[in-house]
Design a protein around this motif. Structure first.
Motif, PDB file in Angstrom:
ATOM      1  N   PHE A  76      -4.319  -0.122  11.706  1.00 37.95           N
ATOM      2  CA  PHE A  76      -4.510   1.078  10.894  1.00 37.95           C
ATOM      3  C   PHE A  76      -3.256   1.383  10.081  1.00 37.95           C
ATOM      4  O   PHE A  76      -3.332   1.696   8.881  1.00 37.95           O
ATOM      5  CB  PHE A  76      -4.848   2.275  11.800  1.00 37.95           C
ATOM      6  CG  PHE A  76      -5.049   3.559  11.050  1.00 37.95           C
ATOM      7  CD1 PHE A  76      -6.258   3.843  10.428  1.00 37.95           C
ATOM      8  CD2 PHE A  76      -4.010   4.489  10.933  1.00 37.95           C
ATOM      9  CE1 PHE A  76      -6.449   5.023   9.721  1.00 37.95           C
ATOM     10  CE2 PHE A  76      -4.188   5.673  10.223  1.00 37.95           C
ATOM     11  CZ  PHE A  76      -5.413   5.943   9.624  1.00 37.95           C
ATOM     12  N   GLU A  77      -2.096   1.272  10.729  1.00 38.74           N
ATOM     13  CA  GLU A  77      -0.839   1.541  10.025  1.00 38.74           C
ATOM     14  C   GLU A  77      -0.613   0.508   8.920  1.00 38.74           C
ATOM     15  O   GLU A  77      -0.180   0.858   7.812  1.00 38.74           O
ATOM     16  CB  GLU A  77       0.333   1.521  11.009  1.00 38.74           C
ATOM     17  CG  GLU A  77       1.668   1.890  10.368  1.00 38.74           C
ATOM     18  CD  GLU A  77       2.823   1.903  11.357  1.00 38.74           C
ATOM     19  OE1 GLU A  77       3.983   2.015  10.902  1.00 38.74           O
ATOM     20  OE2 GLU A  77       2.573   1.790  12.583  1.00 38.74           O
ATOM     21  N   ALA A  78      -0.912  -0.753   9.210  1.00 36.99           N
ATOM     22  CA  ALA A  78      -0.735  -1.794   8.203  1.00 36.99           C
ATOM     23  C   ALA A  78      -1.654  -1.550   7.008  1.00 36.99           C
ATOM     24  O   ALA A  78      -1.227  -1.651   5.840  1.00 36.99           O
ATOM     25  CB  ALA A  78      -1.026  -3.163   8.822  1.00 36.99           C
ATOM     26  N   PHE A  79      -2.901  -1.232   7.287  1.00 35.64           N
ATOM     27  CA  PHE A  79      -3.845  -0.983   6.196  1.00 35.64           C
ATOM     28  C   PHE A  79      -3.439   0.249   5.394  1.00 35.64           C
ATOM     29  O   PHE A  79      -3.552   0.266   4.157  1.00 35.64           O
ATOM     30  CB  PHE A  79      -5.252  -0.802   6.763  1.00 35.64           C
ATOM     31  CG  PHE A  79      -6.299  -0.583   5.715  1.00 35.64           C
ATOM     32  CD1 PHE A  79      -6.672  -1.595   4.855  1.00 35.64           C
ATOM     33  CD2 PHE A  79      -6.900   0.667   5.568  1.00 35.64           C
ATOM     34  CE1 PHE A  79      -7.641  -1.395   3.884  1.00 35.64           C
ATOM     35  CE2 PHE A  79      -7.859   0.888   4.598  1.00 35.64           C
ATOM     36  CZ  PHE A  79      -8.237  -0.150   3.750  1.00 35.64           C
ATOM     37  N   ALA A  80      -2.956   1.278   6.083  1.00 37.88           N
ATOM     38  CA  ALA A  80      -2.526   2.494   5.395  1.00 37.88           C
ATOM     39  C   ALA A  80      -1.352   2.215   4.477  1.00 37.88           C
ATOM     40  O   ALA A  80      -1.306   2.682   3.328  1.00 37.88           O
ATOM     41  CB  ALA A  80      -2.154   3.566   6.417  1.00 37.88           C
ATOM     42  N   LYS A  81      -0.373   1.462   4.945  1.00 43.22           N
ATOM     43  CA  LYS A  81       0.792   1.129   4.117  1.00 43.22           C
ATOM     44  C   LYS A  81       0.366   0.350   2.874  1.00 43.22           C
ATOM     45  O   LYS A  81       0.853   0.606   1.762  1.00 43.22           O
ATOM     46  CB  LYS A  81       1.799   0.302   4.929  1.00 43.22           C
ATOM     47  CG  LYS A  81       2.612   1.093   5.950  1.00 43.22           C
ATOM     48  CD  LYS A  81       3.576   0.187   6.693  1.00 43.22           C
ATOM     49  CE  LYS A  81       4.428   0.980   7.684  1.00 43.22           C
ATOM     50  NZ  LYS A  81       5.397   1.871   7.005  1.00 43.22           N
ATOM     51  N   LEU A  82      -0.544  -0.599   3.074  1.00 49.86           N
ATOM     52  CA  LEU A  82      -0.997  -1.393   1.937  1.00 49.86           C
ATOM     53  C   LEU A  82      -1.814  -0.542   0.972  1.00 49.86           C
ATOM     54  O   LEU A  82      -1.697  -0.681  -0.256  1.00 49.86           O
ATOM     55  CB  LEU A  82      -1.825  -2.579   2.439  1.00 49.86           C
ATOM     56  CG  LEU A  82      -2.172  -3.647   1.399  1.00 49.86           C
ATOM     57  CD1 LEU A  82      -0.913  -4.303   0.842  1.00 49.86           C
ATOM     58  CD2 LEU A  82      -3.072  -4.711   2.022  1.00 49.86           C
TER      59      LEU A  82
END
Length: 853
Positions: free
Chosen positions: A786-792
């Motif tokens: 979730f954090e990775a997708f949010a950053k992207l």
């Protein structure tokens, strides 16, 4: 012009002894004559065609037999001769009766050995025959079983004796193998010779396997209607692993390894994705001593710590019981007639090979005086090399064997050297006699034993070969029991009872199977991405005049360095090696190593090897089409590996073929394995691996700012390696620009090859895992994705494209983002592994027990 019946036999010369095709009056038996008449209709060319069809079908179905240290490769194709082995039901009825008697005798001996031991107390069997055998496990003494019979599955190796009757050569009681191969042989032969199979009234095997299923269901300790049954395998390197996977698929039982199972609170549990699931029955294919490292061999990684304690508590049934290997004991053979009298007050129905146990003074003396005429075995032989044919030993070897016998006589048994009967094998374009041994199978059924109407026939590889062994290159035959009346074609019905675990969902998937599926996805993704990138690099290398010289362009150097970062083959092109010339000074030599060196971690050859191993461990989930494409990949790569100095064009051709086959294989995976069978884990592994490799490519090719011409080429290379160049041209219809490339390759939520799409898919897939969203909170691996997708999602291509100042050459925003995404995905992988694939439970013995080999 079809050949005549007699012409089949023109070159058929038998040795002195018994041939299955002939009567004592040297005439062809009627049922063999009927088979030859069928061959007449086919002719030599027709029969050769049927043999080729068999070879093709076995290859298509992926039927293999693992041969250790085989220079041809471990997974040797299974060989089946087109000529079946024939036996009439009149003779078979006598054999059936004898097998039932022998199975019951060994069942009673097994019960007595671990119970009251009346055979030893009454002097019927010397105690050394039992206690001197490696298979006797004192830890199993006094264990009571809930199954009707101690010995649920029994197999006997049969061969013709000097009197023309079938004799018992060996007993198999520990974990008898061959039922699956016998079933595959029947399935194949009945398809290739359908007309003869029907005309000759061959007894069907379906009823036997229905009874096998029923036996396993009824073995449940508390007599559940739908017990949980598993097949315990040592793993994919075991010689008969194909059979384990085949029976798992055919019967519908999960195939598990020791790490899939755990003992808790006196019960046996299977580690599933949801948690622990109680197991009621284990069909065991792991040897006795390796079954429980807590009480037996502590160095075993194949069994389950504490398993014996669960058996003692009567909370699980093991088929066959641990300790049953003591019945695989040629030292018992001389005492079997007295055992039959003692337990059943009967004579043995099936004759057995003449044997002399050397623990008796008179018998030992006879053996020592006639050593050159006998076959010498250990009573607990652990490998085939412990069989000594006296006639082939030189004087020094005979003396050494005599000394061994005199030192420990109770360990040895001598047997008469019998001449196996021969039967016709189709070799090239004619029939030739070959020695053979038949393995017959019995299963406990109600209060009796049921016999497979047929079995596994093994045939010697050469005309004068004495030993009959699959490990030594032998072939097999289908075994036809012939009836006088036509067989009613009753269709195989549903099992009367089915184990509930057979229809389990994703949450019941064994954790080791789930892990193998997860890594199967990762390895196929890694192989495909790396193959595509190397293909693109090779195309660029092929354009320069001398690929063996150091490249003079910055773009090519960057591509080569990216190859090293992508595949992890350091130091490679990324930095100077401590010793020897730099890889950049001879790029072709280094890139060839990166492609072909199977011992180099990260190389394409090494990755393909890992891909192959991961998929072979889940063999029971495959469709025939998957195996066909998988075999094409193996053959293609093996042929390429054998080439010492392939040309550029040859390498590019192989890479093209490899990529095409990988794509076909991936498509078949998706349509052949259901989500509840673990396809979800495959998708998660695939998306995770492709995402991580996309990050590596973006970071290596895009974070450094180059001159406009070099930058344009690197952007194009990225699109080509990602199979995205045509999509880019269609979508943007413009000169290739960094912002547009980042939007397509990294940020486009609608493009399946973009990083954003894969992370979004990964989010959705891991949310379907059994332990996701537990108590309405995100799991740790969900948080990382979730954090990775949010950053992207918050990133913008315009910002990522900037270097900050004109004289600065690093796109720090892009580099930082890619580094953070890489770390988060790495943490995701670790979290998934620790949550679902934890096989680290280890228990140690309170004492050490030695098991001599």
């Amino acid at each position: 012009m079809p050949i005549t019946k007699t012409s089949w036999l023109n070159s058929y010369s038998t040795f002195q002894g018994y041939d299955e095709m002939y009567t004592s009056q040297n005439t062809v038996r009627p049922y063999w004559q009927k088979l030859l008449t069928g061959f007449d209709r086919l002719g030599v060319d027709g029969l050769m065609g049927r043999q080729k069809d068999i070879d093709w079908l076995l290859s298509e179905n992926g039927v293999t037999y693992n041969v250790y240290n085989d220079p041809k490769g471990m997974h040797r194709p299974w060989n089946l001769n087109v000529v079946p082995f024939l036996l009439h039901q009149d003779e078979w009825k006598t054999v059936e009766t004898g097998l039932k008697q022998r199975a019951e005798l060994l069942n009673l001996v097994l019960k007595d050995v671990y119970g009251e031991r009346t055979l030893i107390k009454n002097g019927i069997v010397p105690h050394e025959v039992i206690y001197g055998h490696r298979g006797f496990l004192r830890q199993c003494s006094g264990i009571e079983y809930t199954t009707r019979k101690f010995l649920s599955i029994y197999a006997a190796d049969l061969a013709r004796g000097t009197d023309g009757r079938l004799w018992v050569v060996n007993d198999r009681t520990e974990a008898p193998s061959g039922m699956g191969y016998a079933l595959e042989n029947r399935s194949t032969t009945s398809r290739i010779l359908p007309e003869m199979y029907t005309e000759m009234n061959v007894t069907r095997l379906s009823g036997f396997f229905q009874e096998l299923n029923q036996t396993l269901v009824e073995a449940s300790p508390i007599k559940k209607e739908n017990p949980n049954i598993v097949i315990l395998t040592p793993g994919s390197h075991n010689e008969t692993y194909f059979e384990h996977a085949y029976l798992s698929s055919f019967l519908g039982y999960p195939l598990v390894q020791g790490n899939d199972l755990v003992v808790r609170d006196g019960f046996l549990w299977m580690k599933s994705l949801q948690g622990l699931k109680q197991i009621d029955v284990v069909l065991r294919r792991v040897d006795d001593a390796f079954s429980d490292p807590l009480e037996l061999r502590e160095d075993s990684h194949l069994g389950v710590a504490g398993l014996l304690d669960v058996v003692r508590r009567k909370n699980v049934s093991i088929i066959n019981p641990i300790g049953s290997g003591v019945m695989e004991n040629p030292g018992l053979i001389p005492f079997m007639p007295n055992i039959a009298k003692y337990f059943l007050n009967q004579d043995l129905i099936l004759p057995q090979i003449a044997s002399w146990w050397c623990g008796q003074k008179k018998e030992k003396q006879y053996v020592l005086e006639n050593l050159s005429k006998l076959v010498i075995k250990r009573i607990d032989r652990t490998n085939r090399e412990s069989i000594h044919f006296g006639e082939f030993l030189n004087p020094e070897e005979l003396d050494a064997l005599k000394r061994n016998i005199e030192q420990r006589p109770y360990r040895f048994v001598a047997q008469e050297r019998i001449s196996f009967s021969t039967a016709p094998n189709f070799i090239k374009d004619s029939l030739e006699p070959r020695n053979l041994v038949t393995r017959a199978f019995c299963i406990a059924s109600q209060n009796d034993y049921s016999i497979m109407p047929g079995g596994l026939v093994r045939v010697a590889p050469g005309r004068e070969t004495i030993r009959v062994s699959n490990q030594r290159g032998g072939t097999s035959k289908d075994f036809w029991i012939l009836e006088d009346q036509p067989i009613n074609e009753a269709k195989i019905g549903l099992w009367q009872k089915r184990p509930s675990i057979a229809a389990s969902g994703l949450e019941d998937l064994p954790s080791l199977t789930a892990e193998n599926l997860y890594w199967a996805g990762r390895y196929v993704g890694r192989t495909l991405v790396n193959a595509r990138f190397i293909r693109m690099v090779m195309r660029q290398l092929s354009m320069i005049q001398n690929p063996n010289e150091e490249p003079n362009s910055e773009k090519l150097k960057t591509l080569l360095k990216t190859t090293t970062h992508l595949m992890g083959t350091y130091p490679g092109f990324a930095e100077k090696a401590e010793k020897g010339p730099q890889a950049m000074e001879n790029p072709y030599k280094e890139i060839l190593s990166v492609i072909k060196d199977k011992d180099r971690v990260g190389s394409l050859a090494h990755t393909i090897g890992m891909f192959s191993n991961s998929y072979y461990t889940i063999r029971n989930l495959w469709s025939s089409d998957m195996w066909r494409v998988f075999e094409d990949i193996q053959k293609l790569w093996k042929s390429f590996q054998d080439e010492e100095q392939p040309s550029m064009n040859r390498i590019l051709k192989v890479l093209n073929q490899l990529i095409t086959r990988l794509i076909a294989f991936m498509g078949l995976v998706e349509e052949s394995i259901m989500i509840q069978q673990g396809l979800l884990l495959y998708f998660i592994g695939l998306q995770l691996e492709q995402s991580m490799l996309t990050i590596v490519k973006c970071r290596s090719l895009l974070t450094i700012k180059y001159d406009a011409h070099t930058e344009y080429d690197l952007l194009e290379y990225l699109l080509i390696s990602n199979e995205s160049l045509n999509i880019y041209r269609y979508s943007y219809r413009s000169y290739i620009q960094l912002e547009d490339v980042l939007n397509l390759v990294a940020l486009d939520l609608d493009y399946p090859r973009s990083l954003a799409y894969m992370l979004n898919r990964l989010q959705k897939d891991i949310a379907r895992l059994p332990q996701s969203n537990h108590n309405n909170h995100l799991n740790s691996y969900q948080k990382f994705v979730f954090e990775a997708f949010a950053k992207l999602s918050l990133a913008e291509a315009a910002t990522l494209s900037q270097t900050g100042t004109e004289d600065h050459f690093v796109r720090e925003s892009l580099d930082t983002l890619m580094e953070e995404l890489s770390d988060l995905l790495h943490q995701t992988s670790q979290s998934i592994t620790s949550t679902y694939f934890n096989h680290t439970d280890k228990q140690n013995q309170l004492f050490t027990q030695s098991f001599p080999i």
